[in-house]
Scaffold this active site. Structure first.
Site, mmCIF file in Angstrom:
data_model
loop_
_atom_site.group_PDB
_atom_site.id
_atom_site.type_symbol
_atom_site.label_atom_id
_atom_site.label_comp_id
_atom_site.label_asym_id
_atom_site.label_seq_id
_atom_site.Cartn_x
_atom_site.Cartn_y
_atom_site.Cartn_z
ATOM 1 N N HIS A 1 13.235 -0.369 -8.945
ATOM 2 C CA HIS A 1 12.414 -1.447 -8.393
ATOM 3 C C HIS A 1 10.950 -1.020 -8.400
ATOM 4 C CE1 HIS A 1 11.871 -5.108 -6.006
ATOM 5 N NE2 HIS A 1 10.913 -4.434 -5.403
ATOM 6 N N ALA A 2 10.097 -1.822 -9.049
ATOM 7 C CA ALA A 2 8.695 -1.456 -9.211
ATOM 8 C C ALA A 2 8.008 -1.325 -7.854
ATOM 9 C CB ALA A 2 7.976 -2.497 -10.059
ATOM 10 N N HIS B 1 0.465 -6.772 -11.216
ATOM 11 C CA HIS B 1 0.744 -6.902 -9.782
ATOM 12 C C HIS B 1 0.706 -5.534 -9.099
ATOM 13 C CE1 HIS B 1 2.728 -8.469 -6.127
ATOM 14 N NE2 HIS B 1 3.320 -7.289 -6.119
ATOM 15 N N GLU B 2 1.431 -4.579 -9.650
ATOM 16 C CA GLU B 2 1.476 -3.247 -9.038
ATOM 17 C C GLU B 2 0.124 -2.561 -9.117
ATOM 18 O OE1 GLU B 2 3.947 -2.347 -7.250
ATOM 19 O OE2 GLU B 2 5.156 -4.072 -7.863
ATOM 20 N N HIS C 1 -1.998 -3.442 -6.235
ATOM 21 C CA HIS C 1 -1.788 -2.612 -5.048
ATOM 22 C C HIS C 1 -2.617 -1.332 -5.147
ATOM 23 C CE1 HIS C 1 1.373 -4.953 -3.229
ATOM 24 N NE2 HIS C 1 2.174 -4.858 -4.287
ATOM 25 N N GLU D 1 0.193 -8.178 -1.498
ATOM 26 C CA GLU D 1 0.963 -8.777 -2.594
ATOM 27 C C GLU D 1 0.115 -9.738 -3.414
ATOM 28 O OE1 GLU D 1 3.839 -7.625 -3.270
ATOM 29 O OE2 GLU D 1 3.900 -6.421 -1.439
ATOM 30 N N HIS E 1 15.267 -5.966 -1.236
ATOM 31 C CA HIS E 1 14.462 -5.901 -0.015
ATOM 32 C C HIS E 1 15.305 -5.897 1.255
ATOM 33 C CE1 HIS E 1 11.887 -7.228 -3.259
ATOM 34 N NE2 HIS E 1 10.843 -6.810 -2.559
ATOM 35 N N TYR F 1 5.582 -12.101 0.759
ATOM 36 C CA TYR F 1 5.558 -12.655 -0.597
ATOM 37 C C TYR F 1 5.344 -14.167 -0.553
ATOM 38 C CZ TYR F 1 7.507 -8.072 -1.627
ATOM 39 O OH TYR F 1 7.702 -6.719 -1.723
#
Length: 1851
Positions: free
Chosen positions: A1527-1528, A1557-1558, A1561, A1585, A1687, A1697
């Site tokens: 999971h990323a 997306h990552e 962060h 997010e 999750h 999210y």
């Protein structure tokens, strides 16, 4: 010479030589003529035997291929005929002086001819009886059938039972078949076998060469050492076999989880895929190491290629001809039985036949078209070609070089045939995977076939050898059979066996009397042969890949061996072939070495091997033989004594010379001893000892199981750590140096001890007291915490609750704690009166101002560092001064006595009682004086080196009365050692721990009397009056009574620590709470949680149980009273001296000799007549003092308050101090955050048990730090600080969220969460038996690309079966623990804690409002998608309720629907290019995707990724087969430098999105890294997010994709825009209700609204209601579908999210405005806009330092979340969907529909006929269903109106 004349000649010659033929003939011509006659005789013999053997072979063949009574009778007759013939021929041959023949070949033939077997016996009746017995046994075996199902359904061995064992995995079915076969074979032939043994041995004895059949069989190997060589080979192979056995056992236990395998390590014999467990290759599918690799089984290929039985034999023939051998003769094909006939009983056991005449060679085999039988065909054909190769030799040479050679030849060929390369060459295998994983698979299959067989074959003939040699009597046939199988094979019978059974008879070779060791030797020889042939064939590479097919060089070498037959000694033949003269396993080991290495790695942490003492009981799984139990006890005693001695030596060296080297040696010795102790306990646990009849044996086992202690730790690193920690803590107490204001520096002994005993300086004592605790306990608290954790883990492994529970178990009493409390309560009045008297005296000396009003005495004033004994203040409290002193210290010094003199005085006391002298080694080796040149542990101790000879005392002796008493105490231990030294080791200890301590002390009670001191010349006169008695009793009370509450409370404190009741932050508080309450003493200076005062006491640092001393202080008075009675003493108990009483000595000795061999209550009763610890003798002893003290304290307040005299400190309001503390916290938090992140990263990127434990340990460090910080932060008056930033920091620190105060529960919570994550990460969805897929990338790819509804359903269900179904229990417990933590920290439940992060009082209401505003858009998308999917899959697959089946939306969780874009694409002629394909064509790599994302951020003038990011991240799935969490996720290691991403990246457009997306962060981390650790978070969780997603919104625009070269053109037209927006809607809009409902479900779970028995129902209630999707198959509460989403097990809050999907559009609009974008919002790309970058960067830099509303305002100008930018973004699509959905069914029922056939209820269908309507008109045109409540999945009528088209004028 014609035949008749030759016979006449031979007859006459034989007659002439039947007398004495001289061995050494001198006449050469005579020798020559005799040899010629022998040759002539041999020629005739060959002709005769050929005829006879041919005819008998035909008869045997007829019987084997048609079992009838007639044919059986024929075999008996021919057997006798053969016997008569061979007997006659043997006698004829013996008449020749063949030993003197000069022709070695002739001599060798005659040697074979004169070797006598059973057939050569002269007693024909005996011979016939033997033949009949053997025939009967063969018939029993051959006709056996198992009818365990019904009489009409009976199973033969072949093929029925063999197939059952091959294919069945039904435990009980296999068990019935296993037993049934033995019932119909072995049981029926046992008596016959016993007779056969006796008769055959009688027959062999009568022949004279050997006395039994076993030695006859072994004589065929012509080697005196053959048996020893076989045993040696077995030992050589044992390590590999044990590794394979352990691996197989573990895998089988997984297959049969409901059948616990025995702790002995054995495997049930019926589970190994074979009736006899002789080979295990039928288990290969279970054992296959790498199931993703192709399973090599060519059976199916053979069937598909229409293989026949004949073709299998033809292809085998072709192998031999490829080596240069001839083709088989036609007679082989004409005469063989290659298939099982249907019309008669046959012996199916495959066999090759040489009829010795007419070139007749045949095979008998019931062949199946299987891979296994293909190999068997090659094996049997090997026999045939061997027979053919030597068929022209003389008959005596027509056999294998030794019996094993024949078996080895076919198997050697099969070693080539089984290789994937060969199977590929002959067209049975399409591809060959030459990689390590495929190789290991292949080797596993081979070793399952070969290696277990070796253990079996060795066992079978080992048993028979012992039977025939008379070592096993008939009454033990079956018992010994299973003893050997359990010992050598590690298997045991699955049902009870008895001597009624005869299980060896279930194996073909036993009734058929075929020697079996030939197979063992053959299995070794074949690898020797193969290696030799492969070398000749020029093979390169691993031996297991060698195929000699088509190698004529190998064929020539093989033919050379075969043609020799038996004409040459087999060592010569072997040497010719291999260069070796002995059977050797080195080639076997080489062949399997890669697998051996792999198995060893796999078995790390598993038990390897089994107990070989006896078989476990099939019922209990344990060994129930008491004989075996005693044997094991004796063996263990021998082994453990040597280890004990080594350990004691190492510990002695360290204790008497504290160096790092000696410390390491001690640790290593402890670890070595621990390994053995663990092995001992493991071995002991395999015995059913609790049911042993012998009470002593039961107790021995109980002692062994209860005394392993810390050594039970399985983790060797932890055990080493434990020993290192203990060594470090004890070294601290031994080496700590305290420098006082008097200018001197002191260690504890003798320095500080003397300071406390001698000084009366209040300030100096205070200083010494405080500094010692800082130097000792203050240095070890963290070590102690670590020790507690490790210690508890060790004892929990033994089944104890904690370490304290284990310590208490030594006392064998369920009421032990209550008994202790009762004793203390009984003694309390005496102690309180003593305390009151001492307090008054000390107040008089030091002044009342030093004493608190609470009644406590300052702890440093008792003349002892710990206030445990008060003897040294006797001078201050002496009742009657002026009386002669009882302190003999001055006298000792006056006499100039040495430590040795004091020890001699003590020894003389013991010998005066008739007890034992100290051995000379005691005086030679003990340490009586502290050395001046090295550090030692001065704490006095007695040592038993466990060899029955070496006993020592270690003591830094002072010449004073106190140490004289200590010497008697320690010598009491030595006397105890001496008395019980002959007992078994487990009994060599005190009856309980208090006994050992009491023995020396009871001596002191005599030694300290004035009477005794006078007798030994240490006082001159005795004054016998009451005052002197009171003085004496006071001196004793200061030692004995003063100690009692201290002796009690030390372990009360530790037990509360071990149990978790007292946590590390409360260690010191609890310590002083006990000391103040029970001892009535208080600390002289303030103490805090940072102090660790218990650590100043050696026993705490050394982790030595202390309650023994409390027990002993009571027991010693019971002993004293009993011994005084035996000695005939009368008068006051305190005046009794048992010196020189042999009667007392005998009573004591009798008790000491018992050790721990009996329960302590029994031992106590033997010496005292009582069975309980009793305080009355102690009370009697001190009765005069008690009365006197009561009188003295008449005007005193006796007692004290329970609480320590300390005021609660006021809150700290010093702002600067608070600021400094916050800075400290920030710095430490960064360090600990980095430490934890590293451990978590290691686990997530390599999911091993070790890394999981490391993560848990690191989490505990983090958790403890946070809890400690919360405690310390709460000391500040932060709520009244004026600085809002400081207030916010403190509020964050003191809020511990869900962290539990109970350490053990916090560990459990973390472990449960780790277990949940591990289940998810390691899960594989098995669509079929051999197709198991991990989520990423396999399953995710399938769900996203497959359009096969059946396959999608399989995947959907299989994933939930593999994840959620295994989690529910863990999740339920996790919820309980998490909620408990939340409540402890001020929240109603975990959900409330999560919602608190958003700092919005009406947060849930705000979410509802947002969702309400978005539902209209979602409903339009849902309606459109449902219609397209129904067209694609067929409307019959869609429920009438309006829901969409959850497995059809292209995503495992239906959270976004982008993967079905190709199905729902609005304008197909505008189909988007395959961007993923383009990326791959451009050679875009996983790393390149990250570099492109980095470049996007840099183009905005944001921060580039640091080099460490690229070096440390895990951007692709590792290729080394480790489990990872794919999971990323983005990681901030808290140090401002280390940032990483963990992701199993693949090259696709979707992943390109996730990468951005990552990376968003990471950019957030980089921007706020300058903030204090408090504020290194998103403004709220949704912000984090949203940041990556807002960037991705630009990245996914056609304009940006064009810039990247991913598309060729940008089509700026309406249809392309709609297509693009549809794709975005499938990702964004489809997600919204899912993002909302996840935490709605969890919050209902956390609040208790949803109970565990409603988890799944509630989950689908929400999904059906909000998403309009339904489960594709029936779901129940056995399922736990929430757990299929990462999750949930990961416990990652999800509402972030939902929020991020709203606010990212707010951010996007703001950034587009800053970038100057005009036009539709969905076309905006902010790439390269520095203005947009600055706006974003300024917001990111805030972290969470400001309320999120401020951060929102900083970037958008708004202070709340708004859906308007999202609606604006999708407005063109909303309009288009409104048109497309006109006239279609809208909405769905609120509840899930259970099946497609169910009638819809509560459903609203919207029909749009293009009307312009008012609300009233609209309501008339809605089709209402019963109970419709005016909503469509919670929408109001007004919201429904908004769905109509704009042109209708209703919006």
């Amino acid at each position: 010479m014609d035949t008749l004349n030759l016979l006449i000649f031979v007859t006459l010659f034989i007659t002439s030589v039947k007398g004495d033929i001289q061995k050494n003939e001198s006449n050469v011509s005579s020798e020559i003529s005799e040899e010629e006659a022998a040759r002539a005789w041999l020629d005739q013999f060959n002709r005769d035997i050929s005829d006879l053997y041919y005819n008998s072979s035909v008869i045997w063949w007829n019987y084997s291929t048609n079992i009838t009574d007639y044919n059986q009778k024929q075999t008996v007759e021919v057997y006798l005929k053969e016997a008569n013939f061979t007997k006659a021929k043997t006698e004829e041959a013996e008449a020749f002086a063949w030993r003197n023949f000069t022709d070695p070949s002739l001599r060798r033939q005659f040697r074979f001819l004169t070797r006598k077997g059973i057939k050569e016996i002269k007693d024909e009746a005996l011979l016939k009886e033997i033949a009949d017995l053997q025939s009967d046994m063969e018939k029993i075996y051959s006709t056996g059938k198992v009818c365990y199902r019904s009489l009409d359904n009976c199973l033969k061995l072949e093929p029925d039972l063999n197939r059952l064992f091959t294919n069945s995995r039904d435990y009980y079915e296999l068990q019935r078949a296993w037993k049934g076969w033995r019932d119909v074979t072995g049981r029926e032939m046992k008596d016959g076998f016993e007779k056969f043994v006796n008769l055959s041995n009688h027959a062999m004895t009568s022949l004279g060469d050997v006395t039994n059949l076993a030695d006859h069989w072994l004589s065929y190997y012509n080697s005196d050492t053959f048996e020893e060589e076989i045993i040696s080979i077995m030992e050589q192979l044992k390590p590999l076999y044990m590794e394979l056995h352990a691996y197989v056992r573990d895998k089988l236990q997984e297959i049969y989880p409901n059948h616990k395998f025995p702790t002995t390590g054995h495997i049930p014999a019926h589970l190994l895929g074979n009736m006899w467990a002789q080979n295990w290759d039928n288990l290969y599918q279970i054992m296959q190491p790498f199931k993703n690799k192709t399973l090599i089984d060519v059976t199916q290929a053979m069937v598909l290629q229409n293989y026949t039985v004949n073709k299998m034999f033809e292809i085998t023939e072709e192998f031999f001809t490829s080596l240069g051998f001839p083709k088989l003769r036609p007679s082989f094909w004409e005469n063989s039985m290659l298939e099982r006939p249907d019309d008669r009983e046959v012996i199916c056991h495959a066999s090759a036949w040489d009829f010795l005449k007419n070139y007749d060679h045949r095979i008998k085999m019931c062949t199946d078209i299987t891979q296994e039988d293909l190999y068997t065909v090659h094996h049997e054909m090997g026999h045939i070609y061997y027979d053919m190769s030597y068929e022209n030799l003389s008959i005596p040479f027509r056999d294998g070089a030794n019996p094993a050679f024949h078996e080895a030849i076919g198997d050697t060929i099969a070693l080539s045939v089984v290789t994937p390369d060969h199977l590929h060459k002959i067209g049975l295998l399409d591809t060959v995977e030459n990689d390590l994983e495929s190789d290991l698979n292949f080797l596993m299959k081979m070793t399952l076939d070969k290696l277990p067989f070796l253990a079996f074959s060795f066992t079978l003939d080992s048993w028979r050898w012992d039977v025939f040699r008379g070592k096993i009597p008939p009454g033990q046939y079956n018992t010994k059979w299973w003893e050997l199988r359990c010992k050598h094979q590690g298997i045991y019978p699955p049902v009870e066996r008895s001597e009624e059974d005869f299980d060896p008879g279930a194996k073909y070779h036993v009734p058929f009397q075929v020697s079996y060791i030939r197979y063992f030797a053959a299995y070794i020889l074949q690898f020797q042969f193969q290696k030799a042939l492969c070398d000749v064939a020029g093979h390169q590479g691993p031996l297991y890949r060698c195929d000699i097919y088509n190698s004529t060089a190998a064929g020539d070498k093989l033919r050379d061996l075969l043609t020799l037959g038996k004409s040459t000694p087999w060592p010569d033949v072997l040497e010719m072939m291999t260069g070796q003269r002995n059977i050797d396993a080195s080639a076997f080991v080489e062949y399997f070495q890669p697998l051996a290495d792999w198995l060893k790695a796999q078995n790390k942490g598993r038990r390897v091997g089994w107990t070989d003492l006896a078989c476990p009981s099939p019922t209990s799984g344990l060994i129930d033989s008491e004989e075996a139990g005693w044997a094991w006890i004796e063996q263990n005693d021998e082994n453990i004594m040597a280890l004990y001695t080594d350990l004691a030596n190492a510990e002695w060296e360290y204790a008497t010379n504290i160096t790092d080297h000696n410390r390491q040696v001690k640790i290593d010795s402890n670890v070595k001893f621990a390994e053995y102790e663990r092995e001992v306990v493991l071995n002991a646990s395999v015995f059913d000892w609790t049911n042993f009849q012998n009470e002593t044996l039961r107790r021995l086992f109980k002692q062994i199981n209860s005394t392993i202690g810390i050594n039970s730790l399985k983790d060797e690193d932890k055990l080493k750590k434990y020993n290192a920690v203990i060594s470090e803590m004890t070294a601290i107490t031994s080496k700590a140096n305290v420098c006082l204001s008097d200018g001197q520096c002191y260690q504890i002994i003798p320095g500080l001890t003397e300071v406390f005993s001698d000084s009366r300086n209040y300030s100096l004592l205070t200083e010494a007291w405080e500094k010692w605790r800082k130097a000792s306990g203050g240095q070890m608290k963290d070590l102690y915490v670590e020790m507690v954790n490790i210690s508890n883990e060790a004892f929990s492994q033994l089944g104890y609750e904690d370490t304290g529970d284990y310590w208490r178990s030594w006392y064998e009493s369920t009421t032990f704690q209550q008994q202790l409390q009762n004793l203390l309560t009984e003694l309390e009045p005496l102690y309180q009166n003593l305390h009151a008297y001492i307090r008054r005296k000390l107040q008089q000396f030091y002044g009342k101002e030093h004493f608190p009003s609470s009644g406590h005495i300052p702890a440093h004033l008792f003349g002892n560092m710990w206030g445990e004994q008060w003897s040294h203040i006797y001078d201050l409290v002496e009742p009657f001064q002026g009386k002669p002193s009882m302190d003999i210290t001055p006298k000792l010094r006056e006499l100039k006595l040495t430590p040795l003199n004091l020890f001699k005085i003590a020894e003389e006391f013991f010998t005066s009682l008739g007890l034992m002298e100290m051995p000379q080694s005691f005086w030679d080796d003990s340490l009586f004086v502290k050395p001046v040149n090295r550090d030692v542990m001065c704490h006095a101790s007695a040592w038993d080196f466990h060899n029955g000879k070496d006993f020592r005392i270690k003591m830094c002796t002072k010449i004073d009365m106190e140490d004289l008493m200590i010497i008697h105490h320690e010598m009491g231990h030595i006397q105890y050692f001496l008395q019980y030294k002959e007992l078994p080791v487990p009994f060599r200890k005190g009856a309980n721990n208090g006994f050992h301590e009491a023995v020396g002390d009871v001596m002191e009670l005599s030694v300290s009397t004035p009477e005794h001191l006078q007798k030994i010349g240490l006082i001159d006169n005795i004054v016998e009056d009451q005052e002197s008695d009171i003085n004496f009793l006071m001196s004793m009370a200061l030692k004995k009574i003063a100690f009692l509450p201290f002796g009690y409370l030390v372990d009360q404190w530790r037990w509360s620590v071990f149990s978790g009741e007292t946590t590390p932050e409360n260690y010191n508080e609890k310590w002083w709470e006990l000391r103040c309450r029970l001892q009535g003493m208080s600390p002289p200076v303030p103490r805090t949680a940072d102090d660790f005062d218990p650590g100043s006491k050696y026993h705490v640092a050394a982790n030595k149980a202390y309650i023994r001393y409390f027990v002993s202080f009571v027991l010693q008075f019971q002993f004293h009273k009993a011994l005084c009675g035996a000695a005939g003493k009368t008068g006051p108990l305190h005046r009794c001296d048992i010196y020189q009483s042999r009667e007392a000595g005998k009573l004591l000795s009798d008790m000491l000799k018992l050790g721990a061999s009996q329960p302590w209550q029994d031992v106590l009763e033997k010496i005292t007549g009582q069975r309980e610890v009793d305080a009355r003798p102690l009370m009697d002893y001190f009765k005069p003092l008690t009365d006197w003290l009561i009188e003295q304290n008449q005007n005193e307040t006796v007692g004290w308050s329970d609480e320590c005299p300390q005021e609660t400190p006021a809150l700290i309001n010093d702002v600067e101090s608070a600021r400094e503390w916050l800075d400290y916290f920030d710095k430490e938090m960064q360090n600990i955050d980095g430490y934890y992140s590293s451990a978590a990263w290691n686990y997530n990127t390599n999911m091993t048990d070790y890394n999981r434990k490391k993560q848990t340990d690191a989490y505990l460090v983090l958790s403890n730090f946070i809890k400690s910080a919360a405690t310390n932060g709460s000391k500040y008056d932060w709520k009244n600080f004026t600085d809002p930033v400081m207030r916010k920091k403190f509020s964050l620190i003191v809020d511990q969220g869900t962290i539990l105060k109970d350490k053990e529960k916090e560990v459990e919570r973390r472990n449960v969460r780790s277990n949940l994550k591990s289940i998810y990460a390691k899960a594989k969805a098995c669509l079929t038996e051999d197709r198991c897929l991990a989520m990423e990338p396999d399953l995710a790819t399938l769900i996203s690309t497959s359009r096969n509804q059946t396959e999608l359903l399989q995947a959907w269900k299989a994933w939930r079966d593999a994840t959620g179904r295994h989690m529910k229990g863990n999740y339920t417990r996790f919820v309980e623990l998490s909620n408990e933590g939340a409540r402890q920290n001020g929240y109603s439940d975990t959900g409330e804690y999560w919602r608190s992060w958003y700092e919005t009082p009406n947060f849930q209401d705000e979410l509802v409002k947002l969702l309400d505003k978005l539902q209209v858009l979602y409903l339009q998308v849902h309606t459109y998608v449902k219609d397209r999917l129904a067209n694609f899959y067929g409307s019959e697959h869609f429920p009438s309720s309006g829901h969409i089946p959850a497995h059809l939306l292209g995503n495992m969780w239906a959270q976004n629907w982008g993967n079905i874009y190709n199905i729902v694409l609005p304008f197909k002629d505008k189909s988007a290019p395959d961007i993923t394909k383009r990326m791959k064509e451009m050679n875009i790599t996983e790393i390149k995707m990250f570099e492109m994302a980095d470049e996007f951020f840099v183009s905005l003038n944001l921060t580039a990724m640091p080099q460490s990011f690229w070096e440390n991240s895990m951007l692709v799935r590792p290729t080394d087969d480790r489990d990872v969490v794919c999971h990323a996720s983005a990681w901030d290691f808290g140090n401002g430098k280390d940032f990483r991403i963990k992701m199993c990246t693949d090259v696709s457009l979707d992943t390109f999105y996730v990468v951005h997306h990552e990376m968003g962060h990471i950019q957030y981390y980089l921007q706020y890294k300058h903030q204090p650790s408090f504020f290194r978070y998103g403004a709220n969780p949704g912000f984090h997010e949203a940041v990556g997603d807002v960037i991705a919104m630009s990245v996914l625009t056609p304009a940006h994709l064009y810039k990247l070269g991913f598309i060729d053109t940008v089509e700026n037209d309406y249809e392309s825009d709609i297509n693009f927006l549809m794709r975005m809607a499938l990702e964004k809009i489809a997600f919204l209700p899912f993002g909302y409902l996840i935490d709605q479900w969890r919050w209902s779970v956390f609040s208790g609204e949803t109970t565990p028995d409603e988890y799944n129902e509630k989950w689908w209630q929400l999904r059906c209601k909000f998403q309009g999707i339904s489960p594709p198959i029936e779901r129940s509460e056995d399922d736990f579908d929430p757990g299929a989403k990462y999750h949930i097990p990961g416990n990652t809050p999800y509402i972030r999210y939902f929020i991020s999907h709203v606010i990212e559009f707010q951010f996007h609009k703001a950034l587009c405005d800053a970038a100057g974008h005009t036009g539709p919002l969905h076309t905006c790309d902010i790439y390269q806009s520095k203005e947009a970058g600055k706006l974003l960067g300024d917001m990111l830099k805030l972290g969470s330092s400001k309320p999120w509303q401020d951060a929102m305002e900083a970037i958008t100008g708004q202070r709340s979340m708004s859906v308007q930018p999202l609606i604006d973004y999708f407005q063109p699509l909303i309009d288009w969907l409104s048109e497309q959905n006109a006239g279609k069914q809208f909405g769905w029922t609120e509840k899930c529909q259970k099946s497609l056939a169910q009638t819809s209820a509560k459903m609203c269908i919207w029909q749009d006929h293009g009307w312009k309507v008012t609300i009233s008109k609209l309501s008339k045109n809605i089709k209402w269903f019963p109970n419709f409540n005016g909503t469509i999945f919670g929408m109001s009528i007004l919201q429904i109106l908004r769905m109509t088209r704009k042109e209708q004028g209703l919006v």
